[in-house]
Design a protein around this motif. Sequence first.
Motif, PDB file in Angstrom:
ATOM      1  N   ARG A 146       8.620 -43.913 -54.327  1.00  0.00           N
ATOM      2  CA  ARG A 146       8.870 -44.551 -55.626  1.00  0.00           C
ATOM      3  C   ARG A 146       9.966 -43.807 -56.390  1.00  0.00           C
ATOM      4  N   GLU A 147      10.038 -42.503 -56.191  1.00  0.00           N
ATOM      5  CA  GLU A 147      11.064 -41.720 -56.864  1.00  0.00           C
ATOM      6  C   GLU A 147      12.440 -42.107 -56.323  1.00  0.00           C
ATOM      7  N   ILE A 148      12.508 -42.174 -54.998  1.00  0.00           N
ATOM      8  CA  ILE A 148      13.755 -42.550 -54.355  1.00  0.00           C
ATOM      9  C   ILE A 148      14.145 -43.962 -54.744  1.00  0.00           C
ATOM     10  N   ARG A 149      13.174 -44.841 -54.749  1.00  0.00           N
ATOM     11  CA  ARG A 149      13.431 -46.235 -55.094  1.00  0.00           C
ATOM     12  C   ARG A 149      13.960 -46.354 -56.522  1.00  0.00           C
ATOM     13  N   ARG A 150      13.385 -45.590 -57.431  1.00  0.00           N
ATOM     14  CA  ARG A 150      13.788 -45.704 -58.832  1.00  0.00           C
ATOM     15  C   ARG A 150      15.232 -45.227 -59.013  1.00  0.00           C
ATOM     16  N   VAL A 151      15.587 -44.121 -58.372  1.00  0.00           N
ATOM     17  CA  VAL A 151      16.968 -43.649 -58.469  1.00  0.00           C
ATOM     18  C   VAL A 151      17.905 -44.728 -57.937  1.00  0.00           C
ATOM     19  N   HIS A 152      17.561 -45.298 -56.811  1.00  0.00           N
ATOM     20  CA  HIS A 152      18.396 -46.333 -56.201  1.00  0.00           C
ATOM     21  C   HIS A 152      18.613 -47.492 -57.177  1.00  0.00           C
ATOM     22  N   GLU A 153      17.529 -47.973 -57.751  1.00  0.00           N
ATOM     23  CA  GLU A 153      17.644 -49.139 -58.635  1.00  0.00           C
ATOM     24  C   GLU A 153      18.410 -48.800 -59.907  1.00  0.00           C
ATOM     25  N   LEU A 154      18.242 -47.597 -60.402  1.00  0.00           N
ATOM     26  CA  LEU A 154      18.979 -47.214 -61.611  1.00  0.00           C
ATOM     27  C   LEU A 154      20.474 -47.106 -61.324  1.00  0.00           C
ATOM     28  N   ILE A 155      20.810 -46.638 -60.133  1.00  0.00           N
ATOM     29  CA  ILE A 155      22.233 -46.564 -59.768  1.00  0.00           C
ATOM     30  C   ILE A 155      22.822 -47.976 -59.686  1.00  0.00           C
ATOM     31  N   VAL A 156      22.094 -48.880 -59.035  1.00  0.00           N
ATOM     32  CA  VAL A 156      22.572 -50.270 -58.931  1.00  0.00           C
ATOM     33  C   VAL A 156      22.727 -50.871 -60.327  1.00  0.00           C
ATOM     34  N   GLN A 157      21.727 -50.632 -61.158  1.00  0.00           N
ATOM     35  CA  GLN A 157      21.769 -51.152 -62.537  1.00  0.00           C
ATOM     36  C   GLN A 157      22.999 -50.619 -63.268  1.00  0.00           C
ATOM     37  N   GLY A 158      23.319 -49.350 -63.045  1.00  0.00           N
ATOM     38  CA  GLY A 158      24.483 -48.737 -63.704  1.00  0.00           C
ATOM     39  C   GLY A 158      25.767 -49.467 -63.351  1.00  0.00           C
ATOM     40  N   TYR A 159      25.904 -49.893 -62.107  1.00  0.00           N
ATOM     41  CA  TYR A 159      27.121 -50.614 -61.715  1.00  0.00           C
ATOM     42  C   TYR A 159      27.165 -52.010 -62.326  1.00  0.00           C
ATOM     43  N   TYR A 160      26.016 -52.659 -62.389  1.00  0.00           N
ATOM     44  CA  TYR A 160      26.010 -53.964 -63.068  1.00  0.00           C
ATOM     45  C   TYR A 160      26.369 -53.777 -64.533  1.00  0.00           C
ATOM     46  N   ASP A 161      25.806 -52.774 -65.162  1.00  0.00           N
ATOM     47  CA  ASP A 161      26.110 -52.506 -66.570  1.00  0.00           C
ATOM     48  C   ASP A 161      27.599 -52.246 -66.770  1.00  0.00           C
ATOM     49  N   ALA A 162      28.206 -51.636 -65.761  1.00  0.00           N
ATOM     50  CA  ALA A 162      29.621 -51.294 -65.871  1.00  0.00           C
ATOM     51  C   ALA A 162      30.522 -52.480 -65.513  1.00  0.00           C
ATOM     52  N   GLY A 163      29.932 -53.626 -65.229  1.00  0.00           N
ATOM     53  CA  GLY A 163      30.722 -54.829 -64.986  1.00  0.00           C
ATOM     54  C   GLY A 163      31.088 -55.061 -63.535  1.00  0.00           C
ATOM     55  N   TYR A 164      30.505 -54.316 -62.630  1.00  0.00           N
ATOM     56  CA  TYR A 164      30.776 -54.525 -61.206  1.00  0.00           C
ATOM     57  C   TYR A 164      29.760 -55.494 -60.615  1.00  0.00           C
ATOM     58  N   ARG A 165      30.165 -56.090 -59.508  1.00  0.00           N
ATOM     59  CA  ARG A 165      29.208 -56.874 -58.724  1.00  0.00           C
ATOM     60  C   ARG A 165      29.123 -56.223 -57.354  1.00  0.00           C
ATOM     61  N   PRO A 166      28.146 -55.367 -57.169  1.00  0.00           N
ATOM     62  CA  PRO A 166      28.073 -54.591 -55.930  1.00  0.00           C
ATOM     63  C   PRO A 166      27.906 -55.485 -54.703  1.00  0.00           C
ATOM     64  N   ILE A 167      28.402 -54.980 -53.593  1.00  0.00           N
ATOM     65  CA  ILE A 167      28.184 -55.633 -52.305  1.00  0.00           C
ATOM     66  C   ILE A 167      27.108 -54.823 -51.583  1.00  0.00           C
ATOM     67  N   PHE A 168      26.023 -55.471 -51.235  1.00  0.00           N
ATOM     68  CA  PHE A 168      24.902 -54.755 -50.621  1.00  0.00           C
ATOM     69  C   PHE A 168      25.075 -54.683 -49.107  1.00  0.00           C
ATOM     70  N   VAL A 169      24.952 -53.492 -48.610  1.00  0.00           N
ATOM     71  CA  VAL A 169      25.130 -53.260 -47.173  1.00  0.00           C
ATOM     72  C   VAL A 169      23.737 -53.101 -46.557  1.00  0.00           C
ATOM     73  N   PRO A 170      23.341 -54.027 -45.702  1.00  0.00           N
ATOM     74  CA  PRO A 170      21.973 -53.968 -45.153  1.00  0.00           C
ATOM     75  C   PRO A 170      21.710 -52.678 -44.370  1.00  0.00           C
ATOM     76  N   ALA A 171      20.451 -52.308 -44.329  1.00  0.00           N
ATOM     77  CA  ALA A 171      20.046 -51.141 -43.534  1.00  0.00           C
ATOM     78  C   ALA A 171      20.337 -51.433 -42.067  1.00  0.00           C
ATOM     79  N   ASP A 172      21.080 -50.548 -41.464  1.00  0.00           N
ATOM     80  CA  ASP A 172      21.468 -50.741 -40.066  1.00  0.00           C
ATOM     81  C   ASP A 172      22.007 -49.409 -39.563  1.00  0.00           C
ATOM     82  N   GLU A 173      22.397 -49.374 -38.327  1.00  0.00           N
ATOM     83  CA  GLU A 173      22.957 -48.113 -37.833  1.00  0.00           C
ATOM     84  C   GLU A 173      24.388 -47.958 -38.400  1.00  0.00           C
ATOM     85  N   PRO A 174      24.863 -46.715 -38.564  1.00  0.00           N
ATOM     86  CA  PRO A 174      26.105 -46.480 -39.316  1.00  0.00           C
ATOM     87  C   PRO A 174      27.297 -47.288 -38.827  1.00  0.00           C
TER      88      PRO A 174
END
Lengths: 190, 321
Positions: A146-174
């Motif tokens: 939950r700690e990791i998840r919260r940091v992740h979501e707050l980071i995503v939220q920060g980019y939306y707040d900053a006017g970006y539309r992030p591109i989500f990269v699915p979990a996969d091998e590098p």
Amino acid sequence: MSLEDLLAPTTEPRRYVVTGGPSAGKEAVLAELHARGVPASEDEPAREIYRRHRDRLGRHLQVADRRAYSRDVLAAFVAEYCDHKAGLRFYNRGIPDGYGWDAFFGLGPYPDLEEATRIYRYDAVFVLDPLDDFDSEDDLVFAQEREIRRVHELIVQGYYDAGYRPIFVPADEPGRRVDFILAQLPVPST
Amino acid sequence: MPTDDMTARPTTSREDGLAAEVRTLLRTGLPIRLAAGPRLLGLRGVQARARRPDDPSSLARALDGLLREQLDRLENTGLAEASRLLFGAEAATSGATLTARRQAAADASGYEVHHFRKRIEPKLIDLVAWQLRRDSDTFMARHATAPELRAATRPLVLPADVFAWEAVEHQHALARLWGAVYLLRAELLTTARLASMDAPATETDAAATRALWRHALVLAAAAEYRAAYGAALLDRAGDTDLGPDQIAAYAGWTPPLSPAADLILVRLADPDGSLADFTARLDAARGGSELTADWRRALSGRDRDTDPNTLPAAAPEGSTP
């Protein structure tokens, strides 16, 4: 415009952020970019700054210490942004990451961060979706999901707040994640 | 033409009124104004993302970001673009009237606009509401749990990553706090058992004194956590009330003390010190002996004729020797 064109040092600078919460596989993606000869951050500036602050304080950062730390990290990100003059480059986190990290530690946005976010714009932001299996990436099993998840979501939220539309990269091998990222290029500026 | 089969979604969102609030929100679309519905603003996923969960404008911004993210991640990929146009997440329809947004969404998805409004739009609203609910459900439940321990299969090797370092520091503070809570719990249980068994007063008092020492260490650990991370747990998710002081109370019932007595105990608590050091310093502090005596009486049950919640706790104001 092809990847080769984007990589040419004569082209206008294009800046792409690779970000995401802890255990999202960011290091592996950046390593894969390096392996393919795609310019990308060598290190995360926050590491040295964190070491410096901790050494100076002789203890862990407390609430009252965090603003100064955040400002130093911001200055490093701005310097890294400004150092890039031509061609394409991927960044290990970007300036708006500061919103998410500060929010996680209970701090609100401050004018310098808001101004830097407004002035220094990236061409696109790639958010790595969290990997399903935390064990596979590192030994952060004790940092509860939950700690990791919260940091992740707050980071995503920060980019939306900053006017970006992030591109989500699915979990996969590098390798496949880098294929996915490069296939999106060039992404028009937001 | 994309499939409009979205019948597999649960109906929970509709039943709890969330879909109705999404429908209302759709009238004005994105960006979200302050007037978003209380169920939407109260979603755990919104609360956890808000920089200031007590500030309605901060909640609205968090909902705005969350909704955009869910539209970017729409489960029905064939209608993803239409959904973004409908809600105004695309620049082309941002701030436009619902009529204009609906027309753009219908065009993008290849539906006649009336069919879209009657058949597709309600399903999209349900789907978005369901996704919002699912997002919130993934955050943990509202109760404190000690850090989960797992069998180690290999040495602990941390990546050279700031979050890994931060996580370790945070887990260190949490482990100290929870460790202190469990040690206090052990002494409270022992004291209760001795009291129940009518053990000699010296034994019960000794157990109660050990509990007081452990209680002081819990207060000190909570104060340490507060100094480092503030009054709320970092990993509290949507529960904004849960803090180190609440965790400190999880050990079990303890006699209520005045804030001044708490301060004294925190000052006397030394995680590296012994029980003997603690009791010697407490006895030397002004009011310390009375505090100990009151605490012992309350825990041993010798005050059972009075309501323990109204126990007049000692409030020593003396400084440490």
